[in-house]
Design a protein around this motif. Structure first.
Motif, PDB file in Angstrom:
ATOM      1  N   ASP A 190       2.819 -11.031   4.898  1.00  0.00           N
ATOM      2  CA  ASP A 190       3.590 -11.405   5.350  1.00  0.00           C
ATOM      3  C   ASP A 190       3.962 -10.963   6.598  1.00  0.00           C
ATOM      4  OD1 ASP A 190       6.780 -10.853   6.273  1.00  0.00           O
ATOM      5  OD2 ASP A 190       7.096  -9.630   4.573  1.00  0.00           O
ATOM      6  N   SER A 192       5.169 -10.472   8.904  1.00  0.00           N
ATOM      7  CA  SER A 192       6.261  -9.718   9.574  1.00  0.00           C
ATOM      8  C   SER A 192       6.124  -8.415  10.214  1.00  0.00           C
ATOM      9  CB  SER A 192       7.873  -9.734   9.002  1.00  0.00           C
ATOM     10  OG  SER A 192       7.538  -9.095   7.839  1.00  0.00           O
ATOM     11  N   TYR A 193       4.900  -8.192   9.213  1.00  0.00           N
ATOM     12  CA  TYR A 193       3.330  -7.252   9.533  1.00  0.00           C
ATOM     13  C   TYR A 193       3.784  -6.792  10.973  1.00  0.00           C
ATOM     14  CZ  TYR A 193       3.974  -5.339   5.028  1.00  0.00           C
ATOM     15  OH  TYR A 193       4.648  -5.168   3.476  1.00  0.00           O
ATOM     16  N   ALA A 196       6.515  -6.688  13.579  1.00  0.00           N
ATOM     17  CA  ALA A 196       7.234  -5.481  13.471  1.00  0.00           C
ATOM     18  C   ALA A 196       5.333  -4.728  14.512  1.00  0.00           C
ATOM     19  CB  ALA A 196       6.839  -4.510  11.917  1.00  0.00           C
ATOM     20  N   LEU A 200       6.477  -2.679  17.763  1.00  0.00           N
ATOM     21  CA  LEU A 200       6.929  -1.382  17.787  1.00  0.00           C
ATOM     22  C   LEU A 200       6.376  -0.786  19.374  1.00  0.00           C
ATOM     23  CD1 LEU A 200       6.714  -0.495  14.148  1.00  0.00           C
ATOM     24  CD2 LEU A 200       8.453  -0.005  16.110  1.00  0.00           C
ATOM     25  N   LEU A 215      -4.623  -4.569   6.156  1.00  0.00           N
ATOM     26  CA  LEU A 215      -3.966  -5.136   4.880  1.00  0.00           C
ATOM     27  C   LEU A 215      -5.304  -6.634   4.391  1.00  0.00           C
ATOM     28  CD1 LEU A 215      -0.138  -5.051   6.793  1.00  0.00           C
ATOM     29  CD2 LEU A 215      -0.836  -3.592   4.883  1.00  0.00           C
ATOM     30  N   LYS A 292      -5.272   2.673  -1.742  1.00  0.00           N
ATOM     31  CA  LYS A 292      -4.380   2.432  -2.564  1.00  0.00           C
ATOM     32  C   LYS A 292      -2.936   1.912  -1.830  1.00  0.00           C
ATOM     33  CE  LYS A 292      -1.882   3.505  -7.197  1.00  0.00           C
ATOM     34  NZ  LYS A 292      -1.297   4.775  -6.993  1.00  0.00           N
ATOM     35  N   GLY A 293      -1.906   1.072  -2.508  1.00  0.00           N
ATOM     36  CA  GLY A 293      -0.668   1.022  -1.776  1.00  0.00           C
ATOM     37  C   GLY A 293      -1.520  -0.979  -1.012  1.00  0.00           C
ATOM     38  N   VAL A 294      -2.018  -1.068  -0.868  1.00  0.00           N
ATOM     39  CA  VAL A 294      -2.583  -1.928  -0.022  1.00  0.00           C
ATOM     40  C   VAL A 294      -2.823  -3.668  -1.407  1.00  0.00           C
ATOM     41  CG1 VAL A 294      -3.704  -3.877   1.090  1.00  0.00           C
ATOM     42  CG2 VAL A 294      -3.551  -1.480   1.816  1.00  0.00           C
TER      43      VAL A 294
ATOM     44  N   ALA B  88       9.223  -5.439   6.005  1.00  0.00           N
ATOM     45  CA  ALA B  88       7.934  -5.136   7.544  1.00  0.00           C
ATOM     46  C   ALA B  88       7.589  -3.538   7.389  1.00  0.00           C
ATOM     47  CB  ALA B  88       8.204  -5.874   8.154  1.00  0.00           C
ATOM     48  N   VAL B  89       8.085  -2.251   6.568  1.00  0.00           N
ATOM     49  CA  VAL B  89       7.347  -1.492   6.395  1.00  0.00           C
ATOM     50  C   VAL B  89       5.853  -1.223   5.791  1.00  0.00           C
ATOM     51  CG1 VAL B  89       7.334   1.429   5.880  1.00  0.00           C
ATOM     52  CG2 VAL B  89       9.576   0.128   5.583  1.00  0.00           C
ATOM     53  N   PHE B  90       4.360  -0.944   6.670  1.00  0.00           N
ATOM     54  CA  PHE B  90       3.373  -0.712   6.643  1.00  0.00           C
ATOM     55  C   PHE B  90       2.901  -0.090   5.246  1.00  0.00           C
ATOM     56  CE2 PHE B  90       3.913  -0.440  11.746  1.00  0.00           C
ATOM     57  CZ  PHE B  90       3.512  -2.009  11.665  1.00  0.00           C
ATOM     58  N   PRO B  91       2.445  -0.496   4.016  1.00  0.00           N
ATOM     59  CA  PRO B  91       2.166  -0.309   3.245  1.00  0.00           C
ATOM     60  C   PRO B  91       1.294   0.491   2.801  1.00  0.00           C
ATOM     61  CG  PRO B  91       1.596  -3.103   3.169  1.00  0.00           C
ATOM     62  CD  PRO B  91       1.716  -2.223   4.799  1.00  0.00           C
ATOM     63  N   HIS B  92      -0.063   0.262   4.007  1.00  0.00           N
ATOM     64  CA  HIS B  92      -1.401   1.224   4.348  1.00  0.00           C
ATOM     65  C   HIS B  92      -0.665   2.456   4.619  1.00  0.00           C
ATOM     66  CE1 HIS B  92      -0.884  -0.737   7.848  1.00  0.00           C
ATOM     67  NE2 HIS B  92      -2.167  -0.376   8.095  1.00  0.00           N
ATOM     68  N   MET B  93       0.299   2.725   5.191  1.00  0.00           N
ATOM     69  CA  MET B  93       0.839   4.555   5.931  1.00  0.00           C
ATOM     70  C   MET B  93       1.628   4.699   5.205  1.00  0.00           C
ATOM     71  SD  MET B  93       0.856   2.673  10.284  1.00  0.00           S
ATOM     72  CE  MET B  93      -0.233   1.849  10.717  1.00  0.00           C
ATOM     73  N   TYR B 101       3.945   5.696  14.147  1.00  0.00           N
ATOM     74  CA  TYR B 101       3.052   4.275  15.078  1.00  0.00           C
ATOM     75  C   TYR B 101       3.389   3.318  16.041  1.00  0.00           C
ATOM     76  CZ  TYR B 101       0.689  -0.293  14.741  1.00  0.00           C
ATOM     77  OH  TYR B 101       0.261  -1.216  15.332  1.00  0.00           O
ATOM     78  N   ASP B 135       5.428   1.847  -1.107  1.00  0.00           N
ATOM     79  CA  ASP B 135       4.944   1.564  -2.570  1.00  0.00           C
ATOM     80  C   ASP B 135       5.221   2.434  -3.124  1.00  0.00           C
ATOM     81  OD1 ASP B 135       3.025   3.336  -2.336  1.00  0.00           O
ATOM     82  OD2 ASP B 135       1.693   1.637  -4.105  1.00  0.00           O
TER      83      ASP B 135
END
Lengths: 296, 362
Positions: A190, A192-193, A196, A200, A215, A292-294, B88-93, B101, B135
């Motif tokens: 995505d 948008s990551y 973002a 930021l 990612l 995990k999560g990725v 777009a919340v970073f999934p690996h954090m 961040y 997640d």
């Protein structure tokens, strides 16, 4: 879709051809080879299975360990170069206009359509002493040299039959294996990551290191495995481009099975390579579990 | 309006291929406003928001934030932060890492980062979930992370791209209230993009209605609803009965016209109209009676009840009058029993005060 538990009969029926194929052409020959690795050579073609461990003992002799170590680092360097080349390629394809994507992907996999042997011989023509690389550099060199009075005529570079030419060959052959999984991951990423992260306050470089690379790690890991493992067992590329100076473990195995006719030792070497591969795959699972999560 | 925090001047966006997403848009957004960009999909509202954030380059024009021209300021240097539609919340954090961040990458000291992250998490009520990964969270919680992550940067302007569209109806309702509360607490200008008129009307202090890359009207919610400037705005915001009419004559205070299905009617008007106008009237301004109303000066028409939809608090009635004129009427069911008190096929009178109608000239 229904779970196969709901339709056991259909599941068994559908998996029958695959099971048959895998058993007959993969598990059975591999088992035979595994048994061979505990055998002893008793004649020119005869092998006695004595369950000896001496074949594995020979594997750790310095001469073979050295070749194995060299195979490891040559493969590692090739994999790293593939990764560094393929990462921007994958992004370029992803950010290309939609109608260009299939064409760019096609260009990436086009070399696959040509026989490996022919491609490798083509590389010989490129790298040899009077090959295209030397001709191009020589033309430039002599041109510049002529401007300065022509004191130092060009000496052709020895580009072939060393580790460098083997690495170049491996990178050329396996680059698509790196590009494709990376492309698949980047395409699903995505965007948008990345936006973002910029929004930021992160710089482009920081975004690459803190967001993009983590990612796309699934694609990186897949690509690394897809390139590193076949590189480790490669024998055609080092045989043609590396010559006697740059043989890899694949060449040693080939020699054992063919000219040396020592199947038990060849089998033992093969299995050490297979165990190494398992080790790398286990490492991959460890990484998967950790991040995990990725989505992998 | 006090000193504007965002000034948009003749901003345009042309995409390759010739699509003009935003066409010469100009307006100002004031300090502490809750400003909504409202319009149907493809009207250019998200593109405009992204140009404010710097993520989308402009084709022309100028954007000033806090009086400074943003032409050469990349998104990572702008005093704006965005809540993305997908969050777009970073999934690996973890939640905490996500919120930290934006401070970490700009070199805010560790102890200050820690304090501000804790504050931000407290503000969106996520303190307990600080160690969670995205997640393991619901959509609503992820959105709070996105909000905290943006607000912790203390931007001059918070940009929200369709922030509620991915939430279910109940949560959306709660989140609307929470966003307004949050905006009042932090005192930052919010610019929200939405296609949902209810969302814009209930949250925003001012709304810009966009269509085809252009701003149609900028006004407060009540003004937009009661005084739309054109047919598009009247139709897009709420429900409306639009009746075409031909102007026969006009005096200083009224316009006399021949309206489809209504015949000759007089409506108050204080500015000159062209030869044809459109009469817009909100359904709740229309009344239904069985007998012909006798009060003078009403706009009235007889018709047949075509449809009655019962919604509990209100009933939506459609009455067909002469010339195929269909009128939508919203009735308050303000007494128990009987609902709307009208049934399909009934002959009724529909009437309203002329002042409730808006004359649209374009």
């Amino acid at each position: 879709m229904e779970s196969w538990r709901d339709n056991r009969f259909v599941f068994w029926l559908l998996s029958l051809p695959g099971t048959f194929w895998i058993s007959l052409f993969f598990i059975v020959p591999l088992s035979v080879l595994w048994i061979y690795s505990f055998g002893e050579k008793t004649g020119i073609t005869d092998v006695a299975i004595t369950w000896t461990g001496q074949n594995y003992g020979r594997v750790i002799e310095p001469v073979y360990l050295q070749i194995m170590w060299k195979s490891l680092w040559v493969s590692a360097v090739s994999t790293l170069i593939c990764l560094l080349l393929a990462y921007p390629i994958a992004f370029a394809i992803c950010f290309a206009p939609d109608r260009w994507k299939p064409i760019l992907l096609l260009i990436t996999i086009l070399p696959f359509w040509i026989n490996l042997l022919i491609r490798t011989y083509a590389l010989l023509a490129v790298f040899r002493t009077n090959g295209y690389v030397n001709k191009a550099i020589g033309w430039l060199w002599n041109g510049i040299d002529w401007l300065f009075g022509g004191q130092h005529p060009f000496q052709p570079l020895e580009l072939l039959y060393n580790n460098g030419s083997v690495i170049a060959g491996l990178v050329y052959v396996y680059l698509p294996f790196m590009v494709l999984p990376l492309y698949a991951t980047v395409e699903r990423l995505d965007k948008s990551y990345l936006e973002a992260s910029l929004d930021l306050g992160a710089s482009q470089l920081r975004t690459l290191l803190s967001v993009t690379v983590p990612l796309t790690m699934p694609g990186i890991v897949s690509g690394v495995i897809l390139v590193f493992i076949p590189s480790l067992g490669a024998f055609l590329t080092p045989a043609l481009l590396g010559g006697a100076n740059a043989i890899m473990i694949g060449n040693v195995i080939e020699t054992q099975f063919k000219s040396a006719n020592d199947w038990p030792f060849g089998a033992a070497l093969s299995f050490v390579l297979i165990y190494a591969t398992f080790g790398i795959l286990a490492l991959r699972w460890a990484i998967t579990a950790r991040s995990k999560g990725v989505e992998f | 309006m006090s000193e504007p925090i965002v000034s948009i001047r003749n901003v345009s966006k042309k995409f390759p291929g010739g699509v003009v997403a935003v066409d010469q848009v100009s307006f100002d957004i004031g300090q502490n406003e809750f400003f909504a960009l409202l319009g149907p999909s493809g009207c250019g509202k998200t593109t405009l928001l992204r140009m404010i954030s710097g993520l989308e380059p402009m084709s022309g024009g100028q954007i000033l934030i806090g009086g400074e021209d943003m032409a050469n300021t990349p998104p990572n240097k702008r005093p704006t932060n965005m809540v993305f539609q997908s969050y777009a919340v970073f999934p690996h954090m973890t939640v905490e890492q996500n919120v930290a961040y934006g401070l970490k990458v700009t070199g805010v000291a560790a102890d200050e980062t820690k304090r501000r992250v804790a504050e931000a998490l407290d503000m969106v009520k996520l303190t307990e979930l600080a160690a969670r990964k995205p997640d393991q969270m619901s959509g609503g919680q992820r959105q709070r992370v996105a909000l905290a992550r943006a607000l912790v940067k203390r931007p001059k302007v918070l940009l929200l791209d369709e922030p509620l569209s991915a939430l279910d109806a109940k949560l959306r309702e709660d989140m609307r209230l929470e966003l307004t509360r949050l905006q009042e607490t932090v005192g930052i200008t919010f610019i929200i993009v939405t296609h949902d008129q209810d969302e814009a009307l209930s949250m925003a202090s001012r709304i810009a209605v966009m269509e085809k890359g252009a701003v149609q009207q900028i006004a407060t919610p009540a003004e937009l609803y009661e005084h739309p400037v054109n047919r598009f705005v009247a139709d897009f915001i709420g429900k409306v009965n639009l009746i075409d009419a031909r102007v026969t004559s006009q005096s200083a205070t009224a316009v006399h016209c021949e309206a489809k299905g209504l015949g000759r009617i007089d409506l108050p008007a204080n500015k000159p109209c062209g030869a044809t106008v459109c009469i817009a009237t909100r359904p709740e301004k229309l009344k239904i009676t069985r007998q012909e109303p006798q009060e003078p000066g009403l706009v009235k028409v007889q018709g047949l009840v075509r449809d009655v939809a019962y919604y509990g608090d209100t009933s939506h009635v459609v009455v067909e009058a002469a010339d195929g004129l269909n009128l939508a009427i919203n009735m308050q069911n303000d007494s128990r029993g009987g609902g709307a008190g009208v049934a399909r096929g009934q002959k009724v009178w529909v009437h309203w005060l002329p002042a409730e109608s808006i004359i649209l000239t374009e």
